[in-house]
Design a protein around this motif. Sequence first.
Motif, PDB file in Angstrom:
ATOM      1  N   GLU A 480       0.834  -1.141   0.013  1.00  0.00           N
ATOM      2  CA  GLU A 480       0.231  -0.057  -0.111  1.00  0.00           C
ATOM      3  C   GLU A 480       1.101   1.194  -0.039  1.00  0.00           C
ATOM      4  OE1 GLU A 480      -2.820  -0.351   3.134  1.00  0.00           O
ATOM      5  OE2 GLU A 480      -3.917  -1.803   2.089  1.00  0.00           O
ATOM      6  N   PRO A 481       1.774   1.463   0.776  1.00  0.00           N
ATOM      7  CA  PRO A 481       2.563   2.625   0.870  1.00  0.00           C
ATOM      8  C   PRO A 481       3.243   2.756  -0.248  1.00  0.00           C
ATOM      9  CG  PRO A 481       3.715   1.120   2.441  1.00  0.00           C
ATOM     10  CD  PRO A 481       2.336   0.678   2.024  1.00  0.00           C
ATOM     11  N   LEU A 482       3.878   1.443  -1.080  1.00  0.00           N
ATOM     12  CA  LEU A 482       4.539   1.365  -2.528  1.00  0.00           C
ATOM     13  C   LEU A 482       3.563   1.971  -3.620  1.00  0.00           C
ATOM     14  CD1 LEU A 482       6.992   0.797  -4.203  1.00  0.00           C
ATOM     15  CD2 LEU A 482       6.029  -1.713  -4.317  1.00  0.00           C
ATOM     16  N   LEU A 483       2.212   1.721  -3.399  1.00  0.00           N
ATOM     17  CA  LEU A 483       1.502   2.154  -4.505  1.00  0.00           C
ATOM     18  C   LEU A 483       1.193   3.474  -4.252  1.00  0.00           C
ATOM     19  CD1 LEU A 483      -0.967  -1.122  -4.650  1.00  0.00           C
ATOM     20  CD2 LEU A 483       0.824  -0.341  -6.375  1.00  0.00           C
ATOM     21  N   SER A 484       1.117   3.823  -3.057  1.00  0.00           N
ATOM     22  CA  SER A 484       0.723   5.384  -2.943  1.00  0.00           C
ATOM     23  C   SER A 484       2.029   6.230  -3.580  1.00  0.00           C
ATOM     24  CB  SER A 484       0.667   5.720  -1.581  1.00  0.00           C
ATOM     25  OG  SER A 484       2.006   5.540  -0.898  1.00  0.00           O
ATOM     26  N   PHE A 485       3.381   5.616  -3.716  1.00  0.00           N
ATOM     27  CA  PHE A 485       4.102   6.499  -4.371  1.00  0.00           C
ATOM     28  C   PHE A 485       4.163   6.446  -5.865  1.00  0.00           C
ATOM     29  CE2 PHE A 485       6.559   5.927  -0.252  1.00  0.00           C
ATOM     30  CZ  PHE A 485       6.995   7.237  -0.072  1.00  0.00           C
ATOM     31  N   SER A 486       3.212   5.393  -6.330  1.00  0.00           N
ATOM     32  CA  SER A 486       3.183   5.398  -7.829  1.00  0.00           C
ATOM     33  C   SER A 486       2.089   6.544  -8.175  1.00  0.00           C
ATOM     34  CB  SER A 486       2.616   4.197  -8.153  1.00  0.00           C
ATOM     35  OG  SER A 486       1.276   4.361  -7.932  1.00  0.00           O
ATOM     36  N   LEU A 487       1.610   7.383  -7.285  1.00  0.00           N
ATOM     37  CA  LEU A 487       0.795   8.547  -7.617  1.00  0.00           C
ATOM     38  C   LEU A 487       1.354   9.859  -7.437  1.00  0.00           C
ATOM     39  CD1 LEU A 487      -2.528   7.075  -6.222  1.00  0.00           C
ATOM     40  CD2 LEU A 487      -1.819   6.774  -8.333  1.00  0.00           C
ATOM     41  N   THR A 488       2.660   9.951  -7.146  1.00  0.00           N
ATOM     42  CA  THR A 488       3.226  11.101  -6.994  1.00  0.00           C
ATOM     43  C   THR A 488       3.437  11.866  -8.480  1.00  0.00           C
ATOM     44  OG1 THR A 488       5.498  10.078  -7.139  1.00  0.00           O
ATOM     45  CG2 THR A 488       4.336  10.444  -4.868  1.00  0.00           C
ATOM     46  N   GLU A 489       3.624  13.053  -8.283  1.00  0.00           N
ATOM     47  CA  GLU A 489       3.791  13.851  -9.646  1.00  0.00           C
ATOM     48  C   GLU A 489       5.417  13.698 -10.223  1.00  0.00           C
ATOM     49  OE1 GLU A 489       2.869  17.767  -8.469  1.00  0.00           O
ATOM     50  OE2 GLU A 489       0.796  17.863  -8.341  1.00  0.00           O
ATOM     51  N   ASP A 490       6.180  13.251  -9.455  1.00  0.00           N
ATOM     52  CA  ASP A 490       7.576  13.014  -9.811  1.00  0.00           C
ATOM     53  C   ASP A 490       7.538  11.751 -10.826  1.00  0.00           C
ATOM     54  OD1 ASP A 490      10.380  12.106  -9.954  1.00  0.00           O
ATOM     55  OD2 ASP A 490      10.556  13.852  -8.509  1.00  0.00           O
ATOM     56  N   PRO A 491       7.804  11.775 -11.991  1.00  0.00           N
ATOM     57  CA  PRO A 491       8.001  10.711 -12.914  1.00  0.00           C
ATOM     58  C   PRO A 491       9.114   9.711 -12.580  1.00  0.00           C
ATOM     59  CG  PRO A 491       8.849  12.883 -13.960  1.00  0.00           C
ATOM     60  CD  PRO A 491       8.495  13.255 -12.503  1.00  0.00           C
ATOM     61  N   GLU A 492      10.248  10.112 -11.965  1.00  0.00           N
ATOM     62  CA  GLU A 492      11.089   9.313 -11.703  1.00  0.00           C
ATOM     63  C   GLU A 492      10.715   8.232 -10.688  1.00  0.00           C
ATOM     64  OE1 GLU A 492      16.153   9.231 -10.586  1.00  0.00           O
ATOM     65  OE2 GLU A 492      14.996  11.159 -10.450  1.00  0.00           O
ATOM     66  N   ILE A 493       9.954   8.885  -9.539  1.00  0.00           N
ATOM     67  CA  ILE A 493       9.668   8.126  -8.650  1.00  0.00           C
ATOM     68  C   ILE A 493       8.516   7.096  -9.160  1.00  0.00           C
ATOM     69  CG2 ILE A 493       8.493   8.146  -6.467  1.00  0.00           C
ATOM     70  CD1 ILE A 493       9.855  10.602  -5.660  1.00  0.00           C
ATOM     71  N   ARG A 494       7.729   7.461  -9.938  1.00  0.00           N
ATOM     72  CA  ARG A 494       6.759   6.719 -10.215  1.00  0.00           C
ATOM     73  C   ARG A 494       7.297   5.599 -11.161  1.00  0.00           C
ATOM     74  NH1 ARG A 494       4.185  11.272 -12.131  1.00  0.00           N
ATOM     75  NH2 ARG A 494       4.554  10.288 -14.458  1.00  0.00           N
ATOM     76  N   LEU A 495       8.441   5.759 -11.856  1.00  0.00           N
ATOM     77  CA  LEU A 495       9.048   4.605 -12.633  1.00  0.00           C
ATOM     78  C   LEU A 495       9.574   3.581 -11.996  1.00  0.00           C
ATOM     79  CD1 LEU A 495       9.701   3.748 -15.607  1.00  0.00           C
ATOM     80  CD2 LEU A 495      11.794   5.072 -15.413  1.00  0.00           C
ATOM     81  N   LEU A 496      10.327   4.035 -10.910  1.00  0.00           N
ATOM     82  CA  LEU A 496      10.983   3.100  -9.759  1.00  0.00           C
ATOM     83  C   LEU A 496       9.870   2.389  -9.193  1.00  0.00           C
ATOM     84  CD1 LEU A 496      13.577   5.824  -8.274  1.00  0.00           C
ATOM     85  CD2 LEU A 496      14.080   3.860  -9.783  1.00  0.00           C
ATOM     86  N   VAL A 497       8.984   2.789  -8.736  1.00  0.00           N
ATOM     87  CA  VAL A 497       7.706   2.095  -8.263  1.00  0.00           C
ATOM     88  C   VAL A 497       7.228   1.005  -9.230  1.00  0.00           C
ATOM     89  CG1 VAL A 497       5.317   2.217  -7.475  1.00  0.00           C
ATOM     90  CG2 VAL A 497       6.950   3.866  -6.719  1.00  0.00           C
ATOM     91  N   LEU A 498       7.144   1.314 -10.587  1.00  0.00           N
ATOM     92  CA  LEU A 498       6.785   0.285 -11.459  1.00  0.00           C
ATOM     93  C   LEU A 498       7.562  -0.731 -11.721  1.00  0.00           C
ATOM     94  CD1 LEU A 498       5.394   2.663 -14.336  1.00  0.00           C
ATOM     95  CD2 LEU A 498       4.119   1.226 -12.674  1.00  0.00           C
ATOM     96  N   GLN A 499       9.211  -0.476 -11.467  1.00  0.00           N
ATOM     97  CA  GLN A 499      10.219  -1.295 -11.839  1.00  0.00           C
ATOM     98  C   GLN A 499      10.069  -2.325 -10.507  1.00  0.00           C
ATOM     99  OE1 GLN A 499      13.757   0.900 -12.134  1.00  0.00           O
ATOM    100  NE2 GLN A 499      13.129   1.477 -14.324  1.00  0.00           N
ATOM    101  N   ILE A 500       9.761  -1.768  -9.121  1.00  0.00           N
ATOM    102  CA  ILE A 500       9.752  -2.442  -8.228  1.00  0.00           C
ATOM    103  C   ILE A 500       8.757  -3.722  -8.305  1.00  0.00           C
ATOM    104  CG2 ILE A 500       9.301  -2.614  -5.850  1.00  0.00           C
ATOM    105  CD1 ILE A 500      10.842   0.042  -5.607  1.00  0.00           C
ATOM    106  N   LEU A 501       7.368  -3.227  -8.771  1.00  0.00           N
ATOM    107  CA  LEU A 501       6.267  -4.139  -8.959  1.00  0.00           C
ATOM    108  C   LEU A 501       6.563  -5.316  -9.921  1.00  0.00           C
ATOM    109  CD1 LEU A 501       3.496  -1.557  -9.228  1.00  0.00           C
ATOM    110  CD2 LEU A 501       3.938  -3.104  -7.063  1.00  0.00           C
ATOM    111  N   LEU A 502       7.483  -4.765 -11.009  1.00  0.00           N
ATOM    112  CA  LEU A 502       7.927  -5.990 -11.935  1.00  0.00           C
ATOM    113  C   LEU A 502       8.669  -7.078 -11.224  1.00  0.00           C
ATOM    114  CD1 LEU A 502       8.762  -3.966 -15.089  1.00  0.00           C
ATOM    115  CD2 LEU A 502       6.484  -5.042 -14.763  1.00  0.00           C
TER     116      LEU A 502
END
Length: 804
Positions: A480-502
């Motif tokens: 849940e906290p990981l997914l919450s970071f996928s909604l931030t405005e920072d594109p680099e942070i969102r991309l890192l979250v997606l890589q973690i999910l993969l």
Amino acid sequence: VYAYIQVLNLTLSLFFIPLYLLPSLGVCGCCGALRPRYKRLVDNIFPEDPEDGLVKANMEKLTFYALSAPEKLDRIGAYLSERLSRDVARHRYGYVCIAMEALDQLLMACHCQSINLFVESFLKMVRKLLESDKPNLQILGTNSFVKFANIEEDTPSYHRSYDFFVSRFSEMCHSSYEDPDIRTKIRMAGIKGLQGVVRKTVNDELQANIWDPQHMDKIVPSLLFNLQSGERTESRSPSPLQASEKEKESPVELTERCFRELLGRAAYGNIKNAVTPVLMHLDNHSLWEGKTFAVRCFKIIMYSIQSQHSHLVIQQLLGHLDANSKNSATVRAGIVEVLLEAAAIAASGSVGPTVLEVFNTLLRQLRLSVDYELTGSYDGSVNIGTKIIKAHEERQLQEAVIRTIGSFANTLPTYQRSEVMLFIMGKIPVPGVHPALPSTGSGPEGTRMIQVMLLKSLVQVTAGFQTTNMLTALPSSFLEPLLSFSLTEDPEIRLLVLQILLSLIDRHDNTPKFSNIRCVIISDISVLKLKVDKCSRQDNLFMKKHGQQLYRHIYLGCKEQSSGRQHYETLFALLGLLSVELANEEVVVDLIRLALALQDLALSTDEAMPVFNRCAVHALAAAYLNLICQLTTVPAFCQHIHEVIEVRQKESPYLLPEDVFIDNPKLPSSLEKVEGEVLFLQSKITEVLGGSGYNTDRLATPYVPQYTDEDRLSKRKSIGETISLQVEVESRNSPEKEEVISWSEEITFETLKNAIENDDDDDCFLFPFRPPPSPSGTISSGYGQSQSRSVPIYEMKFPDLCVY
């Protein structure tokens, strides 16, 4: 002679002097027949010409006598010592060599209880040679000591000391003799001597003080000095037994063998005393910055010590890293690189019981490095004389720390890696919840950099992560906290979250097969060789609990205006992994509904999305529908998808991945006329899938993402904005929507502030508070429908800022 003796005996008897006391009075020195037998035997081993060498026949007689009368050994040793001292003073080095050879043979032959006193004489003679300024005598004494060190004595020694030998051999290791060949021989003799001291003392309970710092601080730096002087820069193998004869004669090879032997004999309590001098030597000679020699040293250490002691070395390195927190970035990076190599060598689980301490230290160094980079100093203020901090060096250090975190994680079992993931997630700063940095001066940029660095660390930790039960390995407290970071405005942070999910979802190494979205629009996906397993019961439970969250975050990630080509390619890979790793029939239906909802998103005029994003979402939906239709193996479904793709290839290529996800895509100025045959029809898909047994009710219901408080928490900018957070459930299907909006407008920060300032305490409690939303924002009733209900107090999930 007989008459002479009789006269002498008569004369002495008149003065009451016994004949047996004559030797002690020195009266019979001129008469060899009256000398003690042991002296005669010792004298007989020396030839008239020292070049002739030891008289072997007489040496055998002396040895037989020593074995027959062991009580005479101490006198033999004392007499040999006396002769050797006299010969050294007279520069009669030939006789010195003969004396030492005789001593060596006596030592090898005699192991009786009386040997201790003989050894004292022997060591006295060796010391006499080592104190000489003649290299040949020093080498001769060392060789004799080495032979003595290999002898296992039958009785322990209670009073013997090797302090002088440790000091002298260490000094010889640093010899600076002018002649390079002689200098090499002296250094090698010193190394052999230290090796002999270690062998002689390490297993003797009465000589255990060899591990004391006063000795280790001399032995270890002497070995490292010679190890560093070698031309080789890398240790070839854990045990260099295959070295050539030439290499074995080099000081470097000899030093490495001696160093390995020393470390291999170190017990649990001695590891620290053996490693500390290594750390100090690298500090004193600035050898961390080069990295090569420091890494080589610790490779030798990690390969040589007992495997169960590996975590002690790692703990010392961590402590040394903390001690150098305010040193230059190159020094800290060198220590981190050594940690990286040590973790790679250490066996699984060797980090020991302090796993979280390891990661805590590394994360603390990461935070400090970011703070130093942004503030420009080690103490938060710029003063005269302050060390200049170079940003690029701090960046290199940060990358080294992140790699080391991943290396440590790879040595851990799955359950411990899950704990580390939770631990790192708890360290990621969230504005208004966690402090940004331990020191001031870094500001919001420091918070963002820490978020990026810690998420990069999670990427390293989750790389290769595999588990049979994702529900227990990936709990809500992490996802849940990981997914919450996928909604931030920072594109680099969102991309890192997606890589973690993969990394978390991929258990069959399918991610590389989805990496190139431009090549997945193919008529037969069997060429991808995807590994698809039947969805287990645990996987079904995982998707029931977290599926809606994943769909919603994929949808909102596509909607972000700052999303770029890499974001959409990663989102496609995530959709593909969900389809092959965690999909049952219900999940397949939800994913198809999600893909059609993405198409509607790209067509919507309400969203201010750039043209590239709209085209990218269209292309993403097309690529995924082409994949899922072939996975479902419904011919009519595949036919419809392929027909639409063919039309797009002819009329609207900018709606397909091949023309969008390239360096310079050719896009239209607007997308006002995307309609007709270039669109995938939900009605058609529902019809063909319904005929194959899929749930037509769910397929006919458009997917609508539910917005929750989590979305607004991830977007907040300040504490004040968080305090005035609207606590309500936004639901498109809720009949209470109007009531919720009007109610939420009543409770604001200003309202509460005014009520408290006016002492209207009673009014504060009259506000119509309502139960908080469920974890996903709505309560699922099955088949994609949702409804609102009152949540019992023990099931309520409060936002983070509501709990102190």
